[in-house]
Write an enzyme that holds these catalytic residues in place. Structure first.
Site, PDB file in Angstrom:
ATOM      1  N   SER A  67       0.850  -1.193   0.000  1.00 26.72           N
ATOM      2  CA  SER A  67       0.000   0.000   0.000  1.00 26.72           C
ATOM      3  C   SER A  67       0.880   1.237   0.000  1.00 26.72           C
ATOM      4  CB  SER A  67      -0.893   0.005   1.243  1.00 26.72           C
ATOM      5  OG  SER A  67      -1.363   1.322   1.468  1.00 26.72           O
TER       6      SER A  67
ATOM      7  N   HIS B  57      -1.047  -1.779  -3.896  1.00 27.25           N
ATOM      8  CA  HIS B  57      -2.366  -1.591  -3.289  1.00 27.25           C
ATOM      9  C   HIS B  57      -2.641  -0.085  -3.246  1.00 27.25           C
ATOM     10  CE1 HIS B  57      -5.515  -2.881  -0.316  1.00 27.25           C
ATOM     11  NE2 HIS B  57      -5.292  -1.685   0.205  1.00 27.25           N
TER      12      HIS B  57
ATOM     13  N   ASP C  57      -4.917   2.738  -2.054  1.00 30.59           N
ATOM     14  CA  ASP C  57      -5.963   3.051  -1.075  1.00 30.59           C
ATOM     15  C   ASP C  57      -6.672   4.339  -1.465  1.00 30.59           C
ATOM     16  OD1 ASP C  57      -5.967   1.006   0.974  1.00 30.59           O
ATOM     17  OD2 ASP C  57      -3.955   1.685   1.508  1.00 30.59           O
TER      18      ASP C  57
ATOM     19  N   MET D  77      -9.475   6.994  -0.945  1.00 31.69           N
ATOM     20  CA  MET D  77     -10.368   7.484   0.127  1.00 31.69           C
ATOM     21  C   MET D  77     -10.966   8.817  -0.279  1.00 31.69           C
ATOM     22  SD  MET D  77      -8.044   6.639   3.459  1.00 31.69           S
ATOM     23  CE  MET D  77      -7.002   5.183   3.530  1.00 31.69           C
TER      24      MET D  77
ATOM     25  N   HIS E 277      -8.338  -0.375  -3.802  1.00 33.73           N
ATOM     26  CA  HIS E 277      -9.184  -0.577  -2.620  1.00 33.73           C
ATOM     27  C   HIS E 277     -10.007   0.696  -2.453  1.00 33.73           C
ATOM     28  CE1 HIS E 277      -9.246  -1.120   2.076  1.00 33.73           C
ATOM     29  NE2 HIS E 277     -10.445  -1.199   1.531  1.00 33.73           N
TER      30      HIS E 277
ATOM     31  N   MET F 293     -12.350   3.011  -0.819  1.00 35.00           N
ATOM     32  CA  MET F 293     -13.017   3.395   0.433  1.00 35.00           C
ATOM     33  C   MET F 293     -13.757   4.692   0.140  1.00 35.00           C
ATOM     34  SD  MET F 293      -9.837   2.390   2.885  1.00 35.00           S
ATOM     35  CE  MET F 293      -8.706   2.433   1.497  1.00 35.00           C
TER      36      MET F 293
ATOM     37  N   MET G  93     -10.456  -6.514   6.638  1.00 36.35           N
ATOM     38  CA  MET G  93      -9.808  -5.355   7.254  1.00 36.35           C
ATOM     39  C   MET G  93      -9.500  -5.658   8.717  1.00 36.35           C
ATOM     40  SD  MET G  93      -9.565  -3.169   4.845  1.00 36.35           S
ATOM     41  CE  MET G  93      -8.843  -1.871   5.874  1.00 36.35           C
TER      42      MET G  93
ATOM     43  N   ASP H  30      -5.673  -6.798   5.534  1.00 39.61           N
ATOM     44  CA  ASP H  30      -5.204  -5.417   5.365  1.00 39.61           C
ATOM     45  C   ASP H  30      -5.326  -4.638   6.664  1.00 39.61           C
ATOM     46  OD1 ASP H  30      -4.585  -2.896   4.422  1.00 39.61           O
ATOM     47  OD2 ASP H  30      -6.374  -2.686   3.165  1.00 39.61           O
TER      48      ASP H  30
HETATM   49  C1  DX5 Z   1      -6.406   1.440   5.684  1.00 40.85           C
HETATM   50  C2  DX5 Z   1      -5.873   0.944   4.362  1.00 40.85           C
HETATM   51  C3  DX5 Z   1      -4.691   0.057   4.497  1.00 40.85           C
HETATM   52  C4  DX5 Z   1      -3.495   0.764   5.079  1.00 40.85           C
HETATM   53  C5  DX5 Z   1      -2.572  -0.239   5.698  1.00 40.85           C
HETATM   54  O1  DX5 Z   1      -7.561   2.142   5.446  1.00 40.85           O
HETATM   55  O2  DX5 Z   1      -6.868   0.214   3.686  1.00 40.85           O
HETATM   56  O3  DX5 Z   1      -4.378  -0.523   3.235  1.00 40.85           O
HETATM   57  O4  DX5 Z   1      -2.801   1.481   4.099  1.00 40.85           O
HETATM   58  O5  DX5 Z   1      -1.583   0.451   6.393  1.00 40.85           O
HETATM   59  P1  DX5 Z   1      -0.704  -0.294   7.501  1.00 40.85           P
HETATM   60  O6  DX5 Z   1      -0.125  -1.514   6.860  1.00 40.85           O
HETATM   61  O7  DX5 Z   1       0.307   0.733   7.880  1.00 40.85           O
HETATM   62  O8  DX5 Z   1      -1.647  -0.613   8.614  1.00 40.85           O
HETATM   63 ZN    ZN Z   2      -6.216  -0.845   1.887  1.00 38.86          ZN
END
Ligand code: DX5
Ligand code: ZN
Length: 223
Positions: free
Chosen positions: A6, A31, A33, A35, A64, A66, A134, A172
Protein backbone atom coordinates in the site's frame (compact mmCIF):
# COMPACT_ATOMS: atom_id res chain seq x y z
CA UNK A 1 1.23 -15.97 -0.73
CA UNK A 2 1.41 -12.54 -2.33
CA UNK A 3 2.63 -9.27 -0.85
CA UNK A 4 0.66 -6.18 -1.79
CA UNK A 5 2.30 -2.84 -1.01
CA UNK A 6 0.00 0.00 0.00
CA UNK A 7 1.63 3.21 -1.17
CA UNK A 8 -0.18 5.16 1.53
CA UNK A 9 3.02 5.06 3.59
CA UNK A 10 5.40 5.73 0.70
CA UNK A 11 7.17 9.07 0.44
CA UNK A 12 4.75 10.81 -1.89
CA UNK A 13 7.42 13.24 -3.09
CA UNK A 14 9.58 10.26 -4.02
CA UNK A 15 6.84 7.89 -5.00
CA UNK A 16 8.53 6.51 -8.10
CA UNK A 17 11.74 5.84 -6.19
CA UNK A 18 9.92 4.07 -3.35
CA UNK A 19 7.76 1.96 -5.65
CA UNK A 20 10.75 0.93 -7.75
CA UNK A 21 12.54 -0.19 -4.64
CA UNK A 22 9.49 -2.17 -3.53
CA UNK A 23 9.18 -3.78 -6.96
CA UNK A 24 12.86 -4.73 -6.90
CA UNK A 25 12.31 -6.05 -3.38
CA UNK A 26 9.80 -8.51 -4.79
CA UNK A 27 6.30 -7.24 -4.05
CA UNK A 28 3.53 -8.85 -6.12
CA UNK A 29 0.94 -6.07 -6.22
CA UNK A 30 0.52 -2.34 -5.67
CA UNK A 31 -2.37 -1.59 -3.29
CA UNK A 32 -4.00 1.76 -4.07
CA UNK A 33 -5.96 3.05 -1.08
CA UNK A 34 -8.59 5.36 -2.52
CA UNK A 35 -10.37 7.48 0.13
CA UNK A 36 -12.96 10.18 -0.39
CA UNK A 37 -13.11 12.03 2.94
CA UNK A 38 -16.71 10.84 3.26
CA UNK A 39 -16.87 7.07 3.51
CA UNK A 40 -13.70 7.36 5.60
CA UNK A 41 -12.33 10.46 7.35
CA UNK A 42 -9.26 10.70 5.12
CA UNK A 43 -8.71 11.81 1.54
CA UNK A 44 -6.03 10.25 -0.63
CA UNK A 45 -5.48 9.64 -4.33
CA UNK A 46 -7.47 8.29 -7.21
CA UNK A 47 -7.83 7.84 -10.94
CA UNK A 48 -4.98 10.02 -12.35
CA UNK A 49 -2.42 8.36 -10.09
CA UNK A 50 -3.70 4.88 -10.92
CA UNK A 51 -3.45 5.57 -14.65
CA UNK A 52 0.07 6.89 -14.29
CA UNK A 53 1.12 3.88 -12.20
CA UNK A 54 -0.21 1.52 -14.83
CA UNK A 55 1.93 3.26 -17.47
CA UNK A 56 5.10 3.19 -15.41
CA UNK A 57 5.04 0.20 -13.04
CA UNK A 58 5.38 -3.38 -14.29
CA UNK A 59 3.24 -5.05 -11.62
CA UNK A 60 -0.56 -5.21 -11.19
CA UNK A 61 -2.58 -2.72 -9.19
CA UNK A 62 -5.34 -3.57 -6.76
CA UNK A 63 -7.61 -0.62 -6.08
CA UNK A 64 -9.18 -0.58 -2.62
CA UNK A 65 -12.11 1.83 -2.91
CA UNK A 66 -13.02 3.39 0.43
CA UNK A 67 -15.52 5.72 -1.17
CA UNK A 68 -19.26 6.19 -0.85
CA UNK A 69 -20.09 5.92 -4.53
CA UNK A 70 -17.82 3.31 -6.15
CA UNK A 71 -20.54 2.61 -8.73
CA UNK A 72 -19.74 5.93 -10.43
CA UNK A 73 -16.13 5.13 -11.19
CA UNK A 74 -16.03 1.50 -12.24
CA UNK A 75 -15.02 2.26 -15.85
CA UNK A 76 -12.08 4.33 -14.66
CA UNK A 77 -10.78 2.03 -11.92
CA UNK A 78 -11.15 -1.12 -13.99
CA UNK A 79 -9.13 0.52 -16.78
CA UNK A 80 -5.90 0.27 -14.80
CA UNK A 81 -6.54 -2.32 -12.05
CA UNK A 82 -6.25 -6.08 -11.87
CA UNK A 83 -8.56 -6.10 -8.84
CA UNK A 84 -11.16 -3.52 -7.85
CA UNK A 85 -12.36 -3.91 -4.28
CA UNK A 86 -15.42 -2.16 -2.90
CA UNK A 87 -16.68 -2.10 0.67
CA UNK A 88 -19.64 -4.11 1.82
CA UNK A 89 -20.48 -1.13 4.05
CA UNK A 90 -20.68 1.36 1.18
CA UNK A 91 -24.22 2.52 0.40
CA UNK A 92 -24.46 0.97 -3.07
CA UNK A 93 -26.02 -2.15 -4.51
CA UNK A 94 -22.97 -4.26 -3.94
CA UNK A 95 -24.00 -7.16 -6.18
CA UNK A 96 -24.61 -4.81 -9.10
CA UNK A 97 -21.25 -3.12 -8.72
CA UNK A 98 -19.49 -6.49 -8.44
CA UNK A 99 -21.20 -7.54 -11.64
CA UNK A 100 -20.06 -4.34 -13.37
CA UNK A 101 -16.45 -4.92 -12.32
CA UNK A 102 -16.51 -8.51 -13.59
CA UNK A 103 -18.03 -7.47 -16.90
CA UNK A 104 -14.89 -5.41 -17.45
CA UNK A 105 -12.79 -8.54 -17.07
CA UNK A 106 -11.33 -7.34 -13.76
CA UNK A 107 -11.28 -9.28 -10.48
CA UNK A 108 -14.01 -8.06 -8.14
CA UNK A 109 -13.24 -7.76 -4.45
CA UNK A 110 -15.37 -7.18 -1.39
CA UNK A 111 -13.82 -5.63 1.73
CA UNK A 112 -15.27 -5.95 5.22
CA UNK A 113 -14.62 -3.64 8.16
CA UNK A 114 -13.63 -5.09 11.53
CA UNK A 115 -17.24 -4.73 12.74
CA UNK A 116 -18.76 -6.65 9.82
CA UNK A 117 -19.19 -10.40 10.24
CA UNK A 118 -18.45 -12.89 7.48
CA UNK A 119 -22.06 -14.08 7.37
CA UNK A 120 -23.08 -10.61 6.10
CA UNK A 121 -21.32 -11.27 2.81
CA UNK A 122 -22.22 -14.96 2.47
CA UNK A 123 -24.58 -14.26 -0.42
CA UNK A 124 -21.88 -12.69 -2.57
CA UNK A 125 -19.11 -15.19 -1.92
CA UNK A 126 -20.12 -17.24 -4.96
CA UNK A 127 -19.44 -14.30 -7.27
CA UNK A 128 -16.44 -12.41 -5.88
CA UNK A 129 -12.82 -13.04 -6.82
CA UNK A 130 -11.36 -11.52 -3.71
CA UNK A 131 -12.34 -10.89 -0.08
CA UNK A 132 -10.35 -8.28 1.82
CA UNK A 133 -10.48 -8.70 5.59
CA UNK A 134 -9.81 -5.35 7.25
CA UNK A 135 -7.86 -5.67 10.48
CA UNK A 136 -8.05 -1.92 11.19
CA UNK A 137 -10.84 0.61 10.70
CA UNK A 138 -10.26 1.90 7.18
CA UNK A 139 -8.88 5.41 6.84
CA UNK A 140 -5.26 5.47 7.88
CA UNK A 141 -2.05 3.51 7.72
CA UNK A 142 0.05 2.87 10.80
CA UNK A 143 -2.80 1.76 13.08
CA UNK A 144 -2.73 -1.10 15.59
CA UNK A 145 -4.12 -4.37 14.33
CA UNK A 146 -7.50 -5.52 15.61
CA UNK A 147 -6.54 -9.17 16.03
CA UNK A 148 -10.08 -10.40 16.62
CA UNK A 149 -10.63 -9.97 12.88
CA UNK A 150 -8.02 -12.57 11.94
CA UNK A 151 -10.44 -15.41 12.65
CA UNK A 152 -12.47 -14.28 9.62
CA UNK A 153 -9.70 -15.57 7.38
CA UNK A 154 -10.20 -19.10 8.77
CA UNK A 155 -13.95 -18.81 8.40
CA UNK A 156 -13.63 -17.68 4.80
CA UNK A 157 -11.20 -20.48 3.98
CA UNK A 158 -13.69 -22.96 5.42
CA UNK A 159 -16.58 -21.55 3.36
CA UNK A 160 -14.43 -21.52 0.24
CA UNK A 161 -13.43 -25.13 0.65
CA UNK A 162 -16.88 -26.37 1.54
CA UNK A 163 -18.52 -24.73 -1.47
CA UNK A 164 -15.76 -25.01 -4.03
CA UNK A 165 -15.49 -21.22 -4.36
CA UNK A 166 -12.23 -19.76 -5.55
CA UNK A 167 -11.97 -16.23 -4.21
CA UNK A 168 -8.61 -15.11 -2.84
CA UNK A 169 -8.43 -13.85 0.73
CA UNK A 170 -6.49 -10.70 1.61
CA UNK A 171 -5.74 -9.15 4.98
CA UNK A 172 -5.20 -5.42 5.36
CA UNK A 173 -4.19 -3.27 8.31
CA UNK A 174 -1.67 -3.15 11.12
CA UNK A 175 0.59 -5.94 9.88
CA UNK A 176 4.09 -5.57 11.30
CA UNK A 177 7.22 -7.54 12.14
CA UNK A 178 5.77 -8.72 15.44
CA UNK A 179 2.50 -10.11 14.14
CA UNK A 180 3.32 -11.26 10.59
CA UNK A 181 3.80 -14.92 11.59
CA UNK A 182 0.50 -14.97 13.43
CA UNK A 183 -1.24 -13.40 10.42
CA UNK A 184 0.30 -15.91 8.04
CA UNK A 185 -0.72 -18.82 10.26
CA UNK A 186 -4.36 -18.06 9.35
CA UNK A 187 -3.54 -18.78 5.71
CA UNK A 188 -4.44 -15.64 3.72
CA UNK A 189 -3.49 -15.47 0.04
CA UNK A 190 -2.55 -11.78 0.00
CA UNK A 191 -0.88 -9.72 2.71
CA UNK A 192 -1.40 -5.95 2.40
CA UNK A 193 0.96 -3.60 4.16
CA UNK A 194 1.84 0.09 4.05
CA UNK A 195 4.00 1.06 7.02
CA UNK A 196 5.79 -2.28 7.48
CA UNK A 197 7.01 -1.93 3.88
CA UNK A 198 7.60 1.79 3.34
CA UNK A 199 8.73 2.98 6.78
CA UNK A 200 12.49 2.49 6.90
CA UNK A 201 14.49 0.38 4.48
CA UNK A 202 12.05 -0.91 1.91
CA UNK A 203 13.92 -3.94 0.54
CA UNK A 204 14.98 -5.02 3.99
CA UNK A 205 11.37 -4.74 5.18
CA UNK A 206 10.08 -6.86 2.31
CA UNK A 207 12.77 -9.48 2.93
CA UNK A 208 11.79 -9.63 6.56
CA UNK A 209 8.12 -10.16 5.73
CA UNK A 210 8.92 -12.74 3.04
CA UNK A 211 11.15 -14.74 5.39
CA UNK A 212 8.61 -14.68 8.18
CA UNK A 213 5.99 -15.84 5.72
CA UNK A 214 7.93 -18.83 4.47
CA UNK A 215 8.93 -19.92 7.96
CA UNK A 216 5.32 -19.76 9.13
CA UNK A 217 3.98 -21.69 6.21
CA UNK A 218 6.58 -24.43 5.97
CA UNK A 219 7.94 -24.55 9.48
CA UNK A 220 11.56 -23.68 10.26
CA UNK A 221 14.01 -25.43 7.98
CA UNK A 222 11.39 -26.80 5.64
CA UNK A 223 11.31 -24.00 3.13
C1 DX5 B 1 -6.41 1.44 5.68
C2 DX5 B 1 -5.87 0.94 4.36
C3 DX5 B 1 -4.69 0.06 4.50
C4 DX5 B 1 -3.49 0.76 5.08
C5 DX5 B 1 -2.57 -0.24 5.70
O1 DX5 B 1 -7.56 2.14 5.45
O2 DX5 B 1 -6.87 0.21 3.69
O3 DX5 B 1 -4.38 -0.52 3.24
O4 DX5 B 1 -2.80 1.48 4.10
O5 DX5 B 1 -1.58 0.45 6.39
P1 DX5 B 1 -0.70 -0.29 7.50
O6 DX5 B 1 -0.13 -1.51 6.86
O7 DX5 B 1 0.31 0.73 7.88
O8 DX5 B 1 -1.65 -0.61 8.61
ZN1 ZN C 1 -6.22 -0.85 1.89
Amino acid sequence: MKISASILSADLLNLERDIKEAVEGGIDLIHLDVMDGHFVPNLTFGIPLGQRLKDKIPIPIESHLMISNPDRYIDEYTSFSKYVTIHWESPVQVTRVIQKIKEKGVSAGIAINPGTEVYSIEDVLDRVDYVLVMTVEPGFSGQKMIKESLGKIDLLRGIREKNGFNFEIGVDGGINRENIKEVVSHGPDIIVSASAIFNGKIKENINFLRNAMSVSVNGPGNS
